[in-house]
Scaffold this motif. Structure first.
Motif, PDB file in Angstrom:
ATOM      1  N   THR A 195      19.407  58.251  69.298  1.00  7.52           N
ATOM      2  CA  THR A 195      19.445  58.438  67.849  1.00  7.52           C
ATOM      3  C   THR A 195      18.695  57.315  67.147  1.00  7.52           C
ATOM      4  O   THR A 195      17.936  57.557  66.205  1.00  7.52           O
ATOM      5  N   ASN A 196      18.880  56.086  67.611  1.00 10.41           N
ATOM      6  CA  ASN A 196      18.158  54.955  67.021  1.00 10.41           C
ATOM      7  C   ASN A 196      16.652  55.118  67.171  1.00 10.41           C
ATOM      8  O   ASN A 196      15.886  54.813  66.251  1.00 10.41           O
TER       9      ASN A 196
ATOM     10  N   LYS B 108      22.824  51.573  64.502  1.00 12.50           N
ATOM     11  CA  LYS B 108      24.167  51.407  65.057  1.00 12.50           C
ATOM     12  C   LYS B 108      24.584  52.603  65.919  1.00 12.50           C
ATOM     13  O   LYS B 108      25.739  52.728  66.283  1.00 12.50           O
ATOM     14  N   TYR B 109      23.632  53.444  66.239  1.00 11.87           N
ATOM     15  CA  TYR B 109      23.950  54.683  66.946  1.00 11.87           C
ATOM     16  C   TYR B 109      23.512  54.593  68.406  1.00 11.87           C
ATOM     17  O   TYR B 109      23.162  53.538  68.898  1.00 11.87           O
ATOM     18  N   SER B 110      23.503  55.712  69.064  1.00  9.73           N
ATOM     19  CA  SER B 110      23.067  55.756  70.458  1.00  9.73           C
ATOM     20  C   SER B 110      21.592  55.384  70.531  1.00  9.73           C
ATOM     21  O   SER B 110      20.858  55.533  69.544  1.00  9.73           O
TER      22      SER B 110
END
Length: 155
Positions: free
Chosen positions: A26-27, A21-23
């Motif tokens: 980050t994912n 659910k992140y950038s």
């Protein structure tokens, strides 16, 4: 006759799948961290095959070549919705791509091992810091060390 086979290494996980659910950056980092253990399996399998150690109880390595190691899957048995979910990684279309990734894993493992040897050689558990590797339990073990309980070099 040219072979064009590939194998998929699968690791079943009882925990929940990561929540992406992140950038995107980050994912991607989360996915790579989760796949690190499988990359080690692929590296070990490649090295076993190269060394001719392909005998197994099920004889399932008999016809496998190191160049066949390509696909990886983490199969999470539960997720936020309650059903199974998987995360796939393709090491690369070419043998060079796959070798580059696995060679980097080898370098990373050597660095981890050298770090462990250095810390053990120092003999001081207070010098040890949590390594941030998801699979490692060093942060649970550190408080159990007592002064003089780790390897000490002989004078």
């Amino acid at each position: 006759n040219e072979r064009s086979g590939c194998i998929r290494i699968v690791d079943y996980k009882t925990g929940k799948a990561p929540d992406f659910k992140y950038s995107p950056e980050t994912n991607e980092r989360i996915a790579n961290e989760n796949m690190w253990q499988l990359k080690i399996y692929a590296l070990l399998l490649r090295e076993m095959i190269a060394a001719g150690k392909t005998k197994s109880k099920g004889r399932n390595l008999k016809n496998v070549l190191g160049t066949d190691i390509r696909l990886m899957r983490l199969m999470y048995l539960t997720n936020n919705r309650g059903d199974a979910q998987y995360l796939d990684l393709d090491l690369g279309e070419t043998e060079e791509d796959r070798n580059a990734i696995l060679n980097q894993v080898h370098v990373d493992l050597i660095e981890v091992w050298q770090g462990i040897q250095k810390l053990v050689g120092e003999g001081d558990p207070l010098n040890f810091e949590h390594c941030d590797r998801k699979f490692c339990c060093c942060h649970k073990i550190r408080p159990k060390f007592e002064c003089g309980s780790v390897h000490q070099q002989q004078s």
